[in-house]
Structure formats: structure tokens, C-alpha cells
Motif scaffolding. Sequence first.
Motif, mmCIF file in Angstrom:
data_model
loop_
_atom_site.group_PDB
_atom_site.id
_atom_site.type_symbol
_atom_site.label_atom_id
_atom_site.label_comp_id
_atom_site.label_asym_id
_atom_site.label_seq_id
_atom_site.Cartn_x
_atom_site.Cartn_y
_atom_site.Cartn_z
ATOM 1 N N GLU A 271 0.725 -1.205 0.004
ATOM 2 C CA GLU A 271 -0.212 0.170 0.031
ATOM 3 C C GLU A 271 0.900 1.130 -0.015
ATOM 4 N N LEU A 272 0.240 2.268 -0.850
ATOM 5 C CA LEU A 272 1.021 3.479 -0.904
ATOM 6 C C LEU A 272 -0.002 4.636 -0.494
ATOM 7 N N LYS A 273 0.199 5.048 0.630
ATOM 8 C CA LYS A 273 -0.810 6.213 1.219
ATOM 9 C C LYS A 273 -0.088 7.544 0.975
ATOM 10 N N ILE A 274 -0.824 8.535 0.139
ATOM 11 C CA ILE A 274 -0.592 9.869 -0.195
ATOM 12 C C ILE A 274 -1.602 10.767 0.313
ATOM 13 N N ASN A 275 -1.041 12.125 0.734
ATOM 14 C CA ASN A 275 -1.766 13.367 1.240
ATOM 15 C C ASN A 275 -2.022 14.241 -0.145
ATOM 16 N N LEU A 276 -3.302 14.111 -0.626
ATOM 17 C CA LEU A 276 -3.733 15.009 -1.782
ATOM 18 C C LEU A 276 -4.712 15.870 -1.293
ATOM 19 N N GLY A 277 -4.326 17.282 -1.023
ATOM 20 C CA GLY A 277 -5.099 18.448 -0.666
ATOM 21 C C GLY A 277 -5.737 18.331 0.781
ATOM 22 N N GLY A 278 -4.761 17.646 1.431
ATOM 23 C CA GLY A 278 -4.798 17.635 3.009
ATOM 24 C C GLY A 278 -5.741 16.231 3.318
ATOM 25 N N ALA A 279 -5.963 15.256 2.637
ATOM 26 C CA ALA A 279 -6.866 14.137 2.801
ATOM 27 C C ALA A 279 -5.800 12.843 2.618
ATOM 28 N N TRP A 280 -5.644 11.932 3.143
ATOM 29 C CA TRP A 280 -4.783 10.902 2.786
ATOM 30 C C TRP A 280 -5.694 9.625 1.922
ATOM 31 N N PHE A 281 -5.183 9.304 0.794
ATOM 32 C CA PHE A 281 -5.780 8.411 -0.056
ATOM 33 C C PHE A 281 -4.846 6.963 -0.117
ATOM 34 N N THR A 282 -5.379 6.037 -0.177
ATOM 35 C CA THR A 282 -4.595 4.769 -0.320
ATOM 36 C C THR A 282 -4.513 4.057 -1.644
#
Length: 473
Positions: A271-282
Motif C-alpha cells: 500500500e501507498l498512502k499519499i496526502n492529496l489536498g490535506g486528505a490521505w488516499f490509499t
Amino acid sequence: MRKRFLAVTMATLIACSMMACGKKETPATTEEVTTATATEAEETTEEEKYESSEKYESKDGWSVRYMPSSIQVNEGDDFTSFVYTGECSGTDMVSISYIKNKNSKSYLYEKLGNDEEAKKNVTEGSFIGYEDRWCYVSVMESDGADSGLSTTYFSSEYNDGTIFIEVINHAETDEEIGMAVSDSLSMIVDSISLKDPQPQKELAYIPGVYKETVETEVNGEKVKKEYKITLNKDHTGTMEIQEKSDVTWSSEKITQTGTGNTYAYSVSGTELKINLGGAWFTFDKSDKATTEATTEATTEKKDDKKDSKDKKESKKEKKKKDKKSNGDKTDEKQEETTTEATKEDTTETTEQSDDGQNPVMNYVGKYGSGRATIEVSAKEGSKDEAEIKISWANTAAEVFEWTMSGKFDPDTLTIEYKDCVKKSITYDENGLVDKETEIYKNGSGKFTFSDKDGSLTWDDDKEDAGKDMTFTM
């Protein structure tokens, strides 16, 4: 107060140093003949400097060149320092160390100590003279309030350890003195050469293709849309979210090429978790997406197993033929043959090589399942012990970490441990460690490897954390 200058090469450091000395720019000449003559003179000077220099070779596999007329070499237990002996306003030197079994980023952070500002401003890029090797850099320059001291750290993974370079330089008011110091130090740093550098492993688990499929409703119909992040081994890649864009990646951030926009991210297991616009997506790795390093390791391991399997089958066929042609042998002899064949089956992939290699080497690597990653390595200096680290992403900001060690049993393909330490590690918004808390120690359990599919299972006596999980390389 110290300022940080964005620099990842000695050339940039020297430029900053000379600016601090009050160096003035010289107007460029428009006469080609004059320019050519100056260039030739400079090249001749560099050749002369090289001829006058000496080569220092470390027992740890690195080497540099230095000017003996202006540099004194001092050797310590785990470092070598090159001290400038000419006229200068303070101690100017280059110190180079090789630290076995140490993560390059962690070691740099240890050297920075409690300087949180410096930790936030660490940069990443290619190691000096090596485009395919990653390096962490911290450059701290004086603002004039102290003695003019500037310090630069280069930290890079090298053959199961870290090569660490520290450059100490003082600003000079005299331009000629400053240039002489800079020339002597830059020769050492720029000439560094690594003997037989093996592929770096610290970030080898990151490259791959990560996907997320989102189902939305358009005109009353459900439509699936796939988003994708591709990270290549050379630290380039692409993001395909709203539109496709090129990116580069470091250990903590993904940066969009052109815009300079950066996104904090972390990878655990697949899994890669990334912060896009203040929200974390997996995002999750696709089944066919594997890192180049993992593919190479897996292929090599499969080839080894195939060779071993072929040998085993050859032995079995021979035994069958022997048994058929000697059917009048006693039951005792048949039983010995069966026992020997069974023993060969059990030990086919765990026998030590002729040079006494730790059998754990057949199973080293990273194994993943969901949000958890198990990293197996052979214990330094041991013939049969392993060291294991488990990372489990609890949330985007918290990771559980287990570390343990134990003896490998080649008959059962297991590792039992009794020294497990579990910690909780939290990260701030910049992806830096905010807090580290020990949850327990002296935990016990067992790991079991499978030669059938290359998987690994974990029996945790303390919390049963690995229940019903299978970890694959």
C-alpha cells in the motif's frame, strides 16, 4: 542562527562559501582568444594538481585524492579525517566514515541530533559522482553571527552500511585564502570512489505501480475510474489522477515536475498512502507491478530453487532405478534409502554452502501482507541467526514496529524468538518522526517459511498479531 542552503554538490557549497567571503564576480570577456587561453591554463592547472595529489584508499572500500602539501591525514577507529594545514581562520576539514549495518537516513538524523530545523531541510538526490546511488544531504551555512562555520553532511547507503561525509569550512575574508581552502576540500569530496558498490536496498521496496479504483455514478449509471501512481527505480515516475503528470520521488515526498507541488506519502507492504489536498488516499500495487529489485531477487531465488529441485528430482530418479534393480535388498536397506531421500527433501534449500554461508540468506528480503511488511536479514557474524523487522501502518500517521532475532532451524524452516520489542511511531505532517513509544519488550513467537510458494507466516505469542495472514515476497 543557522541558515540552510539548497546544495547537493561540493561545487555549490564552495560557491556559497566564496559568497560568504565577499567574492566579487569578474565581468566575462568577449574576446575568444582570451577565453581559450584562460581555459587552457585552467586545464593545465588541474592536470598539475592531479599529478601532485596522492590517493588514499580506505580498508572499507572507498578512496579519495588529496594534496599532501596542504592536507594532513588522520586515521581513527571508524573514520578518516583530512585536515587543511594552510593559512585559514578556523579548522577546515573533510571527515569520511563507513558505518556497518546502519541506515543512511537514520544515521544522518542521529548526527543532526535535536536540530529539528535541520532535519526538516534535509534534501535528497544522487550521491557524488554516482547518478544511480541515492544520498541524503544537510547543508548548514553561517549567517555571520558566529565564526563563519559551515557544515555539510552527505549520507549514502553503501554495501549494507552507510558512507558518511562531513565537510567543515570557515568563511574567509581573503579571497585567495578562501579559494585555496575550497580547492583542497573539494578535491577530496569530488574524487570519492566506491569499490564494488552493490545495489542499494533501503528504498528498493518503493518502486512499482500503485492503483486505486473509484466507483461513481454518471447519468444514473455506475462507472469505475482507475487512478494510478507509477514510481520508477530511478526516482522518476507519473501520477494519473485528474490528468497524467511526470513526477520525481524521494523517501518521503512525491514532487510534480514543472509545478513543484509536493505530496507527503508512505509505503507499507503493497500500500501507498499519499496526502492529496490535506486528505490521505490509499493506492495498492497491482498484481503485476513489482519493483525491479524485487523482481531480480525473486528470479534469482526461483532459479536457485529450480536448480535445487532439479538436483533433488535427479537424486530421486536415481534412487528409484537403484531400488528397482536391487529389489532383493533387505527391508532395512530400503528403510535407509527412504530416510535418506526424506532428509534430502527437507534440507534441499537450507544446506549451507561450502563457504559456511548462513542458511537464512536463502530467505532474506521483504515480505508483505496488507498494511504490514516483514523484513528478514541474516545476522552479521552469525552462522544461523536472523534479524527481523516488522512495520505495520496503523493509520496514515502511526506505524507499529516490531524488531526481533532468533536462530533458524533448517529442518522445520522456522525462526523462534524471545526478544521482541514493539514500538509505536507517529509522524508529523511532513512525514518526520514525531514520537516513538515502546509498547512492550521480550515478546516471543515464531516465523515459518514455505518453499512451496516462497511465503512466510507469523505466530505471535503476545498479541496473535499475524493470525490468518500469509506474507509473500
